[in-house]
Design a protein around this motif. Sequence first.
Motif, mmCIF file in Angstrom:
data_model
loop_
_atom_site.group_PDB
_atom_site.id
_atom_site.type_symbol
_atom_site.label_atom_id
_atom_site.label_comp_id
_atom_site.label_asym_id
_atom_site.label_seq_id
_atom_site.Cartn_x
_atom_site.Cartn_y
_atom_site.Cartn_z
ATOM 1 N N GLY A 40 0.810 -1.217 0.000
ATOM 2 C CA GLY A 40 0.000 0.000 0.000
ATOM 3 C C GLY A 40 0.840 1.263 0.000
ATOM 4 N N ARG A 65 0.895 4.041 -2.945
ATOM 5 C CA ARG A 65 0.615 5.437 -2.620
ATOM 6 C C ARG A 65 1.671 6.370 -3.217
ATOM 7 N NH1 ARG A 65 -3.129 7.377 0.670
ATOM 8 N NH2 ARG A 65 -2.887 9.507 1.348
ATOM 9 N N THR A 80 -3.942 3.146 0.915
ATOM 10 C CA THR A 80 -4.207 3.825 -0.356
ATOM 11 C C THR A 80 -5.488 4.662 -0.338
ATOM 12 O OG1 THR A 80 -5.260 1.797 -1.203
ATOM 13 C CG2 THR A 80 -2.930 2.152 -1.737
#
Length: 193
Positions: A121, A125, A190
Motif C-alpha cells: 500500500g 501510494r 491507499t
Amino acid sequence: MRSYPRYAVILLASLLIAAGTNFFLVPYKILDGGIIGIALIINYISGAKIGLAIVLCSLPIFLLAWLKERDIFYNSVLGLIVSSFLIEFLGPFQYHFLYYVELGSISSAIIGGFLMGTGLGLMLRFKASTGGTDLLAKFIGRYIPLNVGVIIFLTDTLIIGAGGLLISKETFFHSILTILSGGVATGLCTLEK
C-alpha cells in the motif's frame, strides 16, 4: 523536486514485505498472493531462494511492461529489486526473531499479511510497486472487461489454491487470512484523504 522521499518509502515498504515474509509466513509455510506466493510455493517445495524466485518469476511480466508501458516498468523495477534483496537479507535472522517472538500460525498469517499489505500500500501510494501479478492484472484488464481488483483476487485465489493442493490444507486456510489482512492494510494505505 528530488525523489528521496519516494526512495525512502520504497525501502521502508520493502522492509515490511521482507519482515512479513520471513518472520511470519515462512515459519508456518503460509502463502501470500501474487509472485511472492508463487516464489513461496517454489521455496517450500524445492528450498530455492525466495528473492531469486521472485525476480525470475517476474521477468516475463517486466519484459511485457518494458515493451508495452515503460513508465510502469520504471516505477516497479526498484520495488522488485529492493524487496527481493531484503527478503534474502532478512532470511538468516528468522531464527533469532522466532527465538524471541512466539506466535501461532493464525496470528502469524494475519500479522504477516498486514505487514506485507502495508508495504504494498505504501508503494502504491507513492506510485511504485513490486510489479508481479498487479502489473499483469493491469495488462489483462485492458483486454478482458474485468476490474483489476477482481483479476488480482482471481490470480491470488489460484495461487493459494495451488499451494493448498501442493503443500497442505492448513496452508490454504492460513493463506486466506494473509490475503484478507493484506487487502485491508493495502486499502487503508491507499485511501484518499
